[in-house]
Design a protein around this motif. Structure first.
Motif, PDB file in Angstrom:
ATOM      1  N   GLY A   9       0.705  -1.241  -0.131  1.00  0.00           N
ATOM      2  CA  GLY A   9       0.116   0.043  -0.125  1.00  0.00           C
ATOM      3  C   GLY A   9       0.877   1.227   0.189  1.00  0.00           C
ATOM      4  N   GLY A  10       0.009   2.640  -0.190  1.00  0.00           N
ATOM      5  CA  GLY A  10       0.983   3.673  -0.268  1.00  0.00           C
ATOM      6  C   GLY A  10       1.532   3.859   0.787  1.00  0.00           C
ATOM      7  N   SER A  11       1.444   3.836   2.167  1.00  0.00           N
ATOM      8  CA  SER A  11       2.056   4.122   3.210  1.00  0.00           C
ATOM      9  C   SER A  11       3.439   3.233   3.278  1.00  0.00           C
ATOM     10  CB  SER A  11       1.495   3.784   4.661  1.00  0.00           C
ATOM     11  OG  SER A  11       1.190   2.670   4.792  1.00  0.00           O
ATOM     12  N   SER A  12       3.322   1.951   2.799  1.00  0.00           N
ATOM     13  CA  SER A  12       4.335   1.069   2.705  1.00  0.00           C
ATOM     14  C   SER A  12       5.472   1.387   1.521  1.00  0.00           C
ATOM     15  CB  SER A  12       4.082  -0.447   2.021  1.00  0.00           C
ATOM     16  OG  SER A  12       3.130  -0.931   3.291  1.00  0.00           O
ATOM     17  N   LEU A  13       5.208   2.416   0.858  1.00  0.00           N
ATOM     18  CA  LEU A  13       6.094   2.881  -0.254  1.00  0.00           C
ATOM     19  C   LEU A  13       6.179   4.326  -0.271  1.00  0.00           C
ATOM     20  CD1 LEU A  13       5.009   0.348  -2.988  1.00  0.00           C
ATOM     21  CD2 LEU A  13       7.421   0.300  -2.056  1.00  0.00           C
ATOM     22  N   ALA A  14       5.944   4.968   0.887  1.00  0.00           N
ATOM     23  CA  ALA A  14       5.896   6.453   1.030  1.00  0.00           C
ATOM     24  C   ALA A  14       7.370   7.052   0.863  1.00  0.00           C
ATOM     25  CB  ALA A  14       5.247   6.917   1.905  1.00  0.00           C
ATOM     26  N   SER A  15       8.357   6.276   1.064  1.00  0.00           N
ATOM     27  CA  SER A  15       9.660   7.055   1.360  1.00  0.00           C
ATOM     28  C   SER A  15      10.996   5.895   0.998  1.00  0.00           C
ATOM     29  CB  SER A  15       9.793   7.514   2.689  1.00  0.00           C
ATOM     30  OG  SER A  15       9.987   6.477   3.496  1.00  0.00           O
ATOM     31  N   ALA A  16      11.989   6.392   0.973  1.00  0.00           N
ATOM     32  CA  ALA A  16      13.156   5.588   0.843  1.00  0.00           C
ATOM     33  C   ALA A  16      13.409   4.495   1.720  1.00  0.00           C
ATOM     34  CB  ALA A  16      14.545   6.407   0.483  1.00  0.00           C
TER      35      ALA A  16
END
Ligand code: ASP
Length: 444
Positions: A9-16
């Motif tokens: 999901g989006g929070s799992s891939l929100a940053s490096a």
């Protein structure tokens, strides 16, 4: 070697930093060979999802305005990830192309889908896996519905050509060859479609919670997670308001007999929730699997002496309701009474006409509509085997001082529904939870 499809999901891939966690998770299990990413989500509660930034760019473009200042924020988000991870993909070339197309009016679906598209390109680069564009493998028909048969064929064939693949979530191809997105949160749907097309052994849905909870955490403090739930139970719980996966994200894997595992990217050792058929045979930890419910239902109460002897009474009553375009939820009935439970909103502006039609079609002695009803479903495959579940629910509610206004238990013995006053909703939910979870000894 098996195949696990992992959707993040989006929070799992929100940053490096999140990308690093994802890579670690993927490399931990050689069966995790296909990954479905969302667009970068919020890094903190005040952050803006990249998908929302893309919608904003599209709005500006549609209004004839320059999207450059808004697009710069998108640029920053992706560069923040790519630069920190030292990725070599030509991000600027992709960003330029997307920028140009949105400014030229490519439309909302194209703009929104680029969140997943660009994240997919970065993730494929970071993993060293192949990038598969869902515009070439997920299809919608002329009515805008998913074309399951074509998708299954084409996507299945594409996936067979790759040992490791990244398939961005949220979009596919419409009947004219253009990008079309699913409804918001639609990467879950892509994940399920991809799992089915790949004939996966498991669909993993990685998010920021450790699975489904036995009750709403806004009502019950620290509810226990659900370890195993069947697809049928989940349907009952989500229908009654539990926020779990979207129906469309369940269907493709459910019909293919593929279990789903909801996991937490930030706590990867937690087993999460497994949704599957095999859970049917598994003993659940407690008699019940979960509790869900919501407020603001109304009961239409119809009385008529000797109703039970009258052929077609129920049909005429439901006809009156159908004529008003109202769908009904439950229909508990007595000897000379029939109740129909509907959503309060559905009655708006239709009450008088509905009562009049019921009088014309059914000639009842009385018709009353009571609103302010909350429904609570206590769901559990374990109920079939244990006696006295309903008695325990009623006792718990009595002890909590809650008046039960309605009871409905389907013959499947999977779900007992009680109707209580809106005002009693939270107290009643907590009382049922206490009875079956806090008080009950786990039955391992
Ligand atoms: N990025 C899309 C949204 O924000 C789809 C998804 O995250 O599942 O709705």
């Amino acid at each position: 070697m098996g195949i696990k499809v992992a959707k993040f999901g989006g929070s799992s891939l929100a940053s490096a930093e999140q990308f690093r966690k994802v890579k670690e998770i993927l490399l931990l299990d050689a069966d995790r060979r296909i990954v479905v990413p969302s667009a970068p989500g919020k890094r903190c509660s005040t952050d803006i999802k990249v998908t929302d930034l893309f919608y904003e760019c599209n709005r500006l473009a549609a209004a004839g305005k320059d999207i450059a200042p808004a697009f710069d924020r998108i640029r920053e988000r992706y560069h923040g990830i790519a630069d920190e991870l030292g990725l070599t993909a030509d991000l600027d070339a992709h960003l330029e192309e997307v920028h140009k197309n949105i400014q030229l009016g490519a439309g909302a679906d194209y703009a929104a889908s680029r969140g997943e598209y660009l994240n997919g390109i970065l993730l494929a680069d970071y993993m060293g896996w192949d990038f598969v564009d869902p515009q070439t493998g997920i299809f919608f028909d002329e009515e805008g519905r998913l074309d399951s048969a074509k998708t299954q064929d084409v996507l299945g064939a594409i996936l067979r050509e790759h040992t490791h693949a990244v398939v961005p979530g949220f979009y596919g191809c419409d009947s004219h060859g253009n990008v079309k997105t699913f409804s918001r949160g639609g990467s879950d749907i892509t994940g399920a479609i991809v799992a089915r097309a790949a004939n996966a052994d498991l669909y993993e849905n990685w998010t920021d919670v450790s699975g489904c909870l036995m009750a709403d955490p806004r009502i019950v403090r620290n509810p226990e997670p659900i370890a195993h739930v069947t697809y049928r139970e989940l349907r009952e719980l989500s229908y009654m308001g539990a926020s779990v996966l979207h129906e469309d994200a369940i269907f493709p894997v459910r019909i293919a007999g593929i279990p789903t595992n909801i996991r937490n990217t930030n706590d990867p050792t937690a087993p999460g929730t497994v949704i599957g058929y095999e859970a049917e045979e598994r003993d659940s930890k407690y008699t019940i699997t979960g509790i869900a419910g919501h407020k603001n239902f109304a009961i239409i109460n119809v009385e008529k002496a000797m109703m039970n002897a009258e052929l077609g009474f129920g049909r005429r009553l439901l006809q009156a309701i159908e004529e008003q375009g109202i769908s009904f939820e439950h229909m508990p009935s007595g000897i000379d009474t029939m109740c129909v439970v509907v959503h309060e909103d559905a009655l708006e502006g239709k009450k008088e006409r509905l009562v009049q039609r019921i009088h014309e079609l059914c000639q009842p002695d009385s018709v009353e509509i009571h609103s302010g009803l909350a429904l609570i479903a206590t769901v559990g495959r374990g109920m079939v085997r244990s006696k006295g579940t309903s008695a325990r629910i009623f006792n718990a509610l009595t002890r909590a001082g809650v008046n039960i206004r309605l009871i409905d238990q389907g013959s499947s013995e999977l779900n007992i529904i009680v109707g209580v006053d809106n005002l009693d909703f939270e107290v009643a939910t907590r009382a049922i939870y206490r009875e079956f979870v806090t008080k009950e000894e786990p039955r391992w």
